[in-house]
Write a protein that holds these residues in place. Structure first.
Motif, PDB file in Angstrom:
ATOM      1  N   VAL A   1     -10.485  11.820  43.347  1.00 31.56           N
ATOM      2  CA  VAL A   1     -11.761  11.616  44.038  1.00 31.56           C
ATOM      3  C   VAL A   1     -11.931  12.663  45.134  1.00 31.56           C
ATOM      4  CG1 VAL A   1     -13.064  10.016  45.491  1.00 31.56           C
ATOM      5  CG2 VAL A   1     -11.833   9.155  43.494  1.00 31.56           C
ATOM      6  N   GLU A   2     -10.829  13.054  45.768  1.00 34.42           N
ATOM      7  CA  GLU A   2     -10.907  14.038  46.846  1.00 34.42           C
ATOM      8  C   GLU A   2     -11.450  15.374  46.335  1.00 34.42           C
ATOM      9  OE1 GLU A   2      -8.334  12.079  46.251  1.00 34.42           O
ATOM     10  OE2 GLU A   2      -8.588  10.759  47.997  1.00 34.42           O
ATOM     11  N   THR A   3     -10.981  15.804  45.163  1.00 37.10           N
ATOM     12  CA  THR A   3     -11.489  17.048  44.584  1.00 37.10           C
ATOM     13  C   THR A   3     -12.976  16.934  44.286  1.00 37.10           C
ATOM     14  OG1 THR A   3      -9.331  17.547  43.613  1.00 37.10           O
ATOM     15  CG2 THR A   3     -11.237  18.661  42.661  1.00 37.10           C
ATOM     16  N   MET A   4     -13.380  15.802  43.707  1.00 37.73           N
ATOM     17  CA  MET A   4     -14.794  15.581  43.421  1.00 37.73           C
ATOM     18  C   MET A   4     -15.622  15.618  44.703  1.00 37.73           C
ATOM     19  SD  MET A   4     -16.660  12.212  41.776  1.00 37.73           S
ATOM     20  CE  MET A   4     -16.088  11.216  43.169  1.00 37.73           C
ATOM     21  N   GLY A   5     -15.139  14.960  45.755  1.00 38.52           N
ATOM     22  CA  GLY A   5     -15.872  14.937  47.013  1.00 38.52           C
ATOM     23  C   GLY A   5     -16.041  16.319  47.609  1.00 38.52           C
ATOM     24  N   ASP A   6     -14.987  17.134  47.556  1.00 36.82           N
ATOM     25  CA  ASP A   6     -15.071  18.505  48.072  1.00 36.82           C
ATOM     26  C   ASP A   6     -16.111  19.304  47.302  1.00 36.82           C
ATOM     27  OD1 ASP A   6     -13.105  18.008  49.938  1.00 36.82           O
ATOM     28  OD2 ASP A   6     -11.478  18.853  48.721  1.00 36.82           O
ATOM     29  N   ARG A   7     -16.112  19.168  45.970  1.00 33.28           N
ATOM     30  CA  ARG A   7     -17.053  19.934  45.156  1.00 33.28           C
ATOM     31  C   ARG A   7     -18.494  19.504  45.400  1.00 33.28           C
ATOM     32  NH1 ARG A   7     -13.901  20.209  39.252  1.00 33.28           N
ATOM     33  NH2 ARG A   7     -12.211  21.565  39.939  1.00 33.28           N
ATOM     34  N   LEU A   8     -18.721  18.198  45.519  1.00 37.50           N
ATOM     35  CA  LEU A   8     -20.086  17.714  45.749  1.00 37.50           C
ATOM     36  C   LEU A   8     -20.591  18.120  47.135  1.00 37.50           C
ATOM     37  CD1 LEU A   8     -20.007  14.112  44.229  1.00 37.50           C
ATOM     38  CD2 LEU A   8     -21.319  16.069  43.399  1.00 37.50           C
TER      39      LEU A   8
ATOM     40  N   VAL B   1     -29.499  16.580  40.430  1.00 36.07           N
ATOM     41  CA  VAL B   1     -29.465  15.636  39.309  1.00 36.07           C
ATOM     42  C   VAL B   1     -28.081  15.676  38.673  1.00 36.07           C
ATOM     43  CG1 VAL B   1     -30.400  15.030  37.047  1.00 36.07           C
ATOM     44  CG2 VAL B   1     -31.931  15.861  38.840  1.00 36.07           C
ATOM     45  N   THR B   2     -27.452  14.507  38.538  1.00 33.02           N
ATOM     46  CA  THR B   2     -26.198  14.373  37.815  1.00 33.02           C
ATOM     47  C   THR B   2     -26.439  13.573  36.546  1.00 33.02           C
ATOM     48  OG1 THR B   2     -24.783  14.456  39.783  1.00 33.02           O
ATOM     49  CG2 THR B   2     -23.866  13.401  37.841  1.00 33.02           C
ATOM     50  N   PHE B   3     -26.006  14.111  35.413  1.00 33.07           N
ATOM     51  CA  PHE B   3     -26.077  13.378  34.153  1.00 33.07           C
ATOM     52  C   PHE B   3     -24.731  12.714  33.905  1.00 33.07           C
ATOM     53  CE2 PHE B   3     -29.356  16.658  33.667  1.00 33.07           C
ATOM     54  CZ  PHE B   3     -30.433  15.862  33.294  1.00 33.07           C
TER      55      PHE B   3
ATOM     56  N   MET C   1     -21.181  18.391  27.487  1.00 35.63           N
ATOM     57  CA  MET C   1     -22.588  18.004  27.582  1.00 35.63           C
ATOM     58  C   MET C   1     -23.513  19.206  27.681  1.00 35.63           C
ATOM     59  SD  MET C   1     -21.929  14.967  30.368  1.00 35.63           S
ATOM     60  CE  MET C   1     -23.664  14.710  30.718  1.00 35.63           C
ATOM     61  N   ALA C   2     -22.962  20.383  27.909  1.00 37.13           N
ATOM     62  CA  ALA C   2     -23.787  21.558  28.198  1.00 37.13           C
ATOM     63  C   ALA C   2     -24.699  21.933  27.042  1.00 37.13           C
ATOM     64  CB  ALA C   2     -22.904  22.746  28.573  1.00 37.13           C
ATOM     65  N   ASP C   3     -24.273  21.674  25.804  1.00 37.99           N
ATOM     66  CA  ASP C   3     -25.093  22.034  24.647  1.00 37.99           C
ATOM     67  C   ASP C   3     -26.403  21.258  24.608  1.00 37.99           C
ATOM     68  OD1 ASP C   3     -23.184  23.825  23.833  1.00 37.99           O
ATOM     69  OD2 ASP C   3     -22.267  22.479  22.357  1.00 37.99           O
ATOM     70  N   ALA C   4     -26.443  20.104  25.260  1.00 37.30           N
ATOM     71  CA  ALA C   4     -27.657  19.283  25.263  1.00 37.30           C
ATOM     72  C   ALA C   4     -28.591  19.632  26.406  1.00 37.30           C
ATOM     73  CB  ALA C   4     -27.280  17.805  25.335  1.00 37.30           C
ATOM     74  N   LEU C   5     -28.178  20.586  27.256  1.00 37.44           N
ATOM     75  CA  LEU C   5     -28.969  20.934  28.437  1.00 37.44           C
ATOM     76  C   LEU C   5     -29.475  22.357  28.337  1.00 37.44           C
ATOM     77  CD1 LEU C   5     -29.806  20.061  31.387  1.00 37.44           C
ATOM     78  CD2 LEU C   5     -27.711  21.204  32.132  1.00 37.44           C
ATOM     79  N   ASP C   6     -30.733  22.556  28.670  1.00 36.63           N
ATOM     80  CA  ASP C   6     -31.304  23.895  28.720  1.00 36.63           C
ATOM     81  C   ASP C   6     -31.245  24.382  30.174  1.00 36.63           C
ATOM     82  OD1 ASP C   6     -31.946  23.708  26.018  1.00 36.63           O
ATOM     83  OD2 ASP C   6     -33.876  22.781  26.447  1.00 36.63           O
ATOM     84  N   GLY C   7     -30.328  25.263  30.478  1.00 37.08           N
ATOM     85  CA  GLY C   7     -30.279  25.783  31.835  1.00 37.08           C
ATOM     86  C   GLY C   7     -28.889  25.756  32.420  1.00 37.08           C
ATOM     87  N   ASP C   8     -28.795  26.218  33.679  1.00 42.99           N
ATOM     88  CA  ASP C   8     -27.523  26.307  34.376  1.00 42.99           C
ATOM     89  C   ASP C   8     -27.094  24.932  34.889  1.00 42.99           C
ATOM     90  OD1 ASP C   8     -27.521  29.052  33.965  1.00 42.99           O
ATOM     91  OD2 ASP C   8     -28.557  29.447  35.860  1.00 42.99           O
ATOM     92  N   TYR C   9     -25.804  24.800  35.158  1.00 45.77           N
ATOM     93  CA  TYR C   9     -25.271  23.553  35.694  1.00 45.77           C
ATOM     94  C   TYR C   9     -24.012  23.854  36.487  1.00 45.77           C
ATOM     95  CZ  TYR C   9     -21.638  23.726  32.089  1.00 45.77           C
ATOM     96  OH  TYR C   9     -20.579  24.107  31.303  1.00 45.77           O
ATOM     97  N   THR C  10     -23.597  22.874  37.278  1.00 49.09           N
ATOM     98  CA  THR C  10     -22.328  22.931  38.001  1.00 49.09           C
ATOM     99  C   THR C  10     -21.420  21.847  37.439  1.00 49.09           C
ATOM    100  OG1 THR C  10     -23.393  23.722  40.029  1.00 49.09           O
ATOM    101  CG2 THR C  10     -21.213  22.722  40.252  1.00 49.09           C
TER     102      THR C  10
ATOM    103  N   ASP D   1     -32.928  21.504  42.104  1.00 48.62           N
ATOM    104  CA  ASP D   1     -32.277  22.632  42.772  1.00 48.62           C
ATOM    105  C   ASP D   1     -30.861  22.823  42.272  1.00 48.62           C
ATOM    106  OD1 ASP D   1     -34.137  23.436  45.304  1.00 48.62           O
ATOM    107  OD2 ASP D   1     -34.289  21.289  44.876  1.00 48.62           O
ATOM    108  N   ALA D   2     -30.258  21.770  41.726  1.00 49.37           N
ATOM    109  CA  ALA D   2     -28.916  21.855  41.150  1.00 49.37           C
ATOM    110  C   ALA D   2     -28.749  20.737  40.139  1.00 49.37           C
ATOM    111  CB  ALA D   2     -27.838  21.762  42.222  1.00 49.37           C
ATOM    112  N   VAL D   3     -28.052  21.046  39.050  1.00 57.60           N
ATOM    113  CA  VAL D   3     -27.744  20.071  38.006  1.00 57.60           C
ATOM    114  C   VAL D   3     -26.236  19.979  37.882  1.00 57.60           C
ATOM    115  CG1 VAL D   3     -27.926  19.531  35.549  1.00 57.60           C
ATOM    116  CG2 VAL D   3     -29.887  20.507  36.760  1.00 57.60           C
ATOM    117  N   ILE D   4     -25.722  18.759  37.821  1.00 60.62           N
ATOM    118  CA  ILE D   4     -24.285  18.517  37.741  1.00 60.62           C
ATOM    119  C   ILE D   4     -23.959  17.868  36.404  1.00 60.62           C
ATOM    120  CG2 ILE D   4     -22.349  17.221  38.723  1.00 60.62           C
ATOM    121  CD1 ILE D   4     -23.783  17.383  41.435  1.00 60.62           C
ATOM    122  N   LEU D   5     -22.916  18.382  35.748  1.00 60.10           N
ATOM    123  CA  LEU D   5     -22.394  17.761  34.541  1.00 60.10           C
ATOM    124  C   LEU D   5     -20.933  17.395  34.775  1.00 60.10           C
ATOM    125  CD1 LEU D   5     -23.763  20.032  31.627  1.00 60.10           C
ATOM    126  CD2 LEU D   5     -24.792  17.988  32.638  1.00 60.10           C
TER     127      LEU D   5
END
Length: 337
Positions: free
Chosen positions: A289-296, A90-92, A124-133, A115-119
């Motif tokens: 975009v290349e950095t984003m693609g590698d991370r995803l 899930v990506t917010f 935005m982390a303060d609005a989320l309960d839990g871990d994120y990438t 299984d994974a949450v992306i911010l």
């Protein structure tokens, strides 16, 4: 690897995300929410969306994971991932966590099943309960690049001598608060012209950005805004209200200002008019975009590896239970529960 991408409406940064993933060997299929209303989506569009999503994963299509892009489609992604028995990502985008409370609660509930949450922004982390990438949205840095101001102004037809604050939206959109933009420009000491753009071809937008002395964002709320990163990629100063990931993206960029105070925004414009170009292209983290693609793509691999490890562990536990049951039967007893 095959990924089912769910989203409300594809946007340029989402299209770039899909292209980056496919360049790394991830085959993506995208399902967006249908739109039947003349002025936007109506509730029945979201009702009609669910059967289409379930048909996609239940009609023999083989996906390795489901990726929800924006919190509003997360419930559909949860249903699809469970039906297909594949991992869920899930990506917010911003307003889904930092907007209406009902939408935030919906997103957080779905995130607990992921299984994974992306911010895209740490803010935005303060609005989320839990871990994120943390995976910031990328910008096409080949398209959004520094262009000499005189060349850009000749292209868009603006005179050379004026100070220009560019409002990068349709002034009629109330949430963008064009009236505030006019007020901020009037408070600046410099003699400045406020210009706006809307309906411009995406490939032409970098010329308008480079023709401006500063990008002025006065939005009340944002799911980004991507324009601040695009301007940063052009080394154009940004003056913005503290919305979305603006502070996270350009807070350390020279000649740029993020504040909710009109006087501070006006002072930021004066600084931008007198300071020249920014260093956004060098400073903004994860801009390409290349950095984003590698991370995803790396995240997808890790999620699938974890799911595979979990399933292997489950099979090993079942094998041990079965073997224990057989040994018990050989001794003449009943297998343990």
């Amino acid at each position: 690897m095959r990924a089912l991408q769910l989203t409300t409406t594809p946007r340029p940064f989402f299209d770039q995300q899909v292209a980056a993933l496919e360049a790394r060997g991830v085959e993506c299929s995208t399902l967006s929410v249908p739109r039947t209303g003349e002025d936007g989506r109506v509730p029945t569009d979201y009702v009609r969306y669910l059967p289409g999503v379930l048909r996609e994963v239940g009609a023999g299509e083989s996906y390795d994971l489901v990726h929800a892009n924006y919190g509003l489609v997360a419930p559909y992604a949860v249903a699809a991932a469970r039906l297909a028995d594949v991992p869920l990502v899930v990506t917010f985008w911003g307003t889904d966590l930092m907007g209406p409370e009902w939408l935030r609660r919906l997103g957080v509930a779905c995130a607990s099943a992921a299984d994974a949450v992306i911010l895209p922004s740490r803010a935005m982390a303060d609005a989320l309960d839990g871990d994120y990438t943390y995976v910031p949205f990328g910008v096409d840095t080949d398209l959004f690049r520094p262009i000499p101001k005189d060349e850009a102004r000749e292209r868009v037809g603006w005179p050379d001598e004026e100070n220009v604050a560019l409002f990068p939206y349709d002034p009629d959109r109330p949430e963008k608060d064009y009236e505030r933009a006019k007020r901020v420009v009037s408070l600046a000491n410099a003699d400045a012209r406020l210009r706006s753009i809307s309906g411009v071809d995406y490939e032409e937008v970098p010329y308008y950005f480079n023709a401006a002395d500063a990008l002025l964002v006065t939005s009340e709320r944002e799911s980004g805004p991507m324009v601040v990163k695009e301007a940063a990629a052009c080394n154009v100063p940004v003056v913005s209200t503290d919305v979305g990931f603006a502070a996270d993206a350009v807070g350390d960029v020279t000649h740029s200002t993020v504040s909710d105070d009109d006087d501070a925004l006006a002072a930021g414009l004066d600084a931008a008019f007198g300071g020249g170009r920014s260093d956004g292209r060098e400073v903004v983290s994860g801009l390409s975009v290349e950095t984003m693609g590698d991370r995803l793509a790396g995240l997808y691999d890790r999620v699938l590896d974890r799911r595979g490890d979990d399933r292997s562990a489950g099979r090993e536990r079942n094998d041990r239970v079965s073997e224990s049951g057989r040994r018990t039967r050989r001794r003449g007893g009943a297998p343990a529960d």
